[in-house]
Design a protein around this motif. Structure first.
Motif, PDB file in Angstrom:
ATOM      1  N   GLY A  24       0.940  -1.372  -0.023  1.00 40.49           N
ATOM      2  CA  GLY A  24       0.007   0.095  -0.075  1.00 40.49           C
ATOM      3  C   GLY A  24       1.017   1.153   0.019  1.00 40.49           C
ATOM      4  O   GLY A  24       0.618   2.150  -0.707  1.00 40.49           O
TER       5      GLY A  24
ATOM      6  N   GLN B  38       0.929   4.016  -2.931  1.00 45.37           N
ATOM      7  CA  GLN B  38       0.601   5.336  -2.583  1.00 45.37           C
ATOM      8  C   GLN B  38       1.640   6.286  -3.103  1.00 45.37           C
ATOM      9  O   GLN B  38       1.429   7.489  -3.667  1.00 45.37           O
ATOM     10  CB  GLN B  38       0.621   5.470  -1.176  1.00 45.37           C
TER      11      GLN B  38
ATOM     12  N   GLN C   9       1.081   6.797  -6.973  1.00 47.91           N
ATOM     13  CA  GLN C   9       0.176   7.493  -7.034  1.00 47.91           C
ATOM     14  C   GLN C   9       0.533   9.070  -7.104  1.00 47.91           C
ATOM     15  O   GLN C   9       0.222   9.934  -7.883  1.00 47.91           O
ATOM     16  CB  GLN C   9      -1.154   7.493  -5.905  1.00 47.91           C
ATOM     17  N   THR C  10       1.495   9.488  -6.224  1.00 54.00           N
ATOM     18  CA  THR C  10       2.184  10.852  -6.158  1.00 54.00           C
ATOM     19  C   THR C  10       2.869  11.440  -7.306  1.00 54.00           C
ATOM     20  O   THR C  10       2.823  12.725  -7.721  1.00 54.00           O
ATOM     21  CB  THR C  10       3.113  11.155  -4.986  1.00 54.00           C
TER      22      THR C  10
ATOM     23  N   ASP D 213      -5.549   6.403  -9.271  1.00 52.80           N
ATOM     24  CA  ASP D 213      -6.127   6.744  -8.157  1.00 52.80           C
ATOM     25  C   ASP D 213      -7.476   7.006  -8.075  1.00 52.80           C
ATOM     26  O   ASP D 213      -8.064   7.730  -7.224  1.00 52.80           O
ATOM     27  CB  ASP D 213      -5.405   8.131  -7.605  1.00 52.80           C
TER      28      ASP D 213
ATOM     29  N   LEU E  80      -7.169   2.801  -2.192  1.00 53.68           N
ATOM     30  CA  LEU E  80      -5.913   2.155  -2.126  1.00 53.68           C
ATOM     31  C   LEU E  80      -5.901   0.624  -1.481  1.00 53.68           C
ATOM     32  O   LEU E  80      -5.031   0.109  -1.941  1.00 53.68           O
ATOM     33  CB  LEU E  80      -5.046   3.151  -1.083  1.00 53.68           C
TER      34      LEU E  80
ATOM     35  N   SER F 293      -4.064  -2.334  -3.259  1.00 50.85           N
ATOM     36  CA  SER F 293      -3.242  -3.380  -2.347  1.00 50.85           C
ATOM     37  C   SER F 293      -3.546  -4.720  -2.304  1.00 50.85           C
ATOM     38  O   SER F 293      -2.743  -5.579  -2.590  1.00 50.85           O
ATOM     39  CB  SER F 293      -3.165  -2.791  -0.880  1.00 50.85           C
TER      40      SER F 293
END
Length: 219
Positions: free
Chosen positions: A145, A149, A152-153, A159, A163, A167
């Motif tokens: 996860g 994440q 995603q940034t 997104d 999440l 996962s």
């Protein structure tokens, strides 16, 4: 036992590596030869030269011993794992290349470490073995996860879905791919296994890509 008393696991982890090896060395031989259900705790205790009382002081049951055995074998692989900073220092292509490289290195480790490969096969084949490592598996899900994440940034991971769902999908795919290799790798050459591992990575990557992308970043 009072609430402040350390658990059997905590007491075992407080031992130095040589003391832990008294149980883990024979346990590893027993589990890799006989699997989880077929392994005998009594044989392990006898080979360790320890008493049942002292053994249960450190292990609540055979499952706890299997977990400790597998964790010791996996420990050297921790250095291969990228950090969140490693995954977010560049772009989407670099993100997926980093993870693809990790999968390839892990494949090489399994090829070279036959005892680890045997423990993983046991893990895939026996439900009781899976139950024994439920806690580390949940921790691994959390690591997945965090990696997603991070992706995603930088726009590497979609997104538009929760999440936790991503996962779970990633973990299920990893387990399925690893299970296939656990059952079939013995029939493959090292080159064939490495090539299949690279191609299988696309099974993991594709459902995690942003829906706007029609081609994967590694295309």
């Amino acid at each position: 036992m009072s609430s402040s008393s350390p658990s059997a696991r905590a007491r075992f982890l407080d031992l130095d590596p040589q003391e832990r090896a008294l149980w883990l060395d024979p346990a590893e031989g027993e589990f890799t030869t006989h699997g989880f259900e077929g392994a005998s705790l009594n044989r392990i205790i006898a080979a360790a030269g320890e008493s049942k009382g002292r053994t249960y002081h450190y292990f609540s049951n055979k499952g706890a011993l299997f977990r400790a055995t597998l964790e010791r074998r996996l420990a050297p692989l921790a250095d291969l794992m990228p950090t969140v900073d490693d995954l977010t220092t560049s772009d989407a292509r670099a993100f997926w290349q980093t993870l693809a490289g990790l999968c390839l290195r892990l494949t090489e480790c399994f090829q070279q470490d036959t005892r680890l490969a045997a423990l993983i096969r046991t893990l895939h084949r026996e439900i009781a073995a899976q139950e024994a490592v439920a806690a580390p598996l949940n921790a691994f899900r959390a690591q997945i996860g965090a990696a997603l994440q991070a992706g995603q940034t930088i726009g590497a991971v979609r997104d538009d879905l929760p999440l936790s769902m991503l996962s779970d999908v990633a973990l299920d795919l990893l387990i399925s791919i690893d299970r296939w290799f656990a059952h079939h790798a013995a029939a493959l050459s090292e080159g064939e296994e490495a090539a299949l591992s690279r191609r299988a990575f696309s099974l993991l990557m594709t459902p995690l890509l942003p829906p706007s992308q029609t081609q994967g970043p590694l295309s």
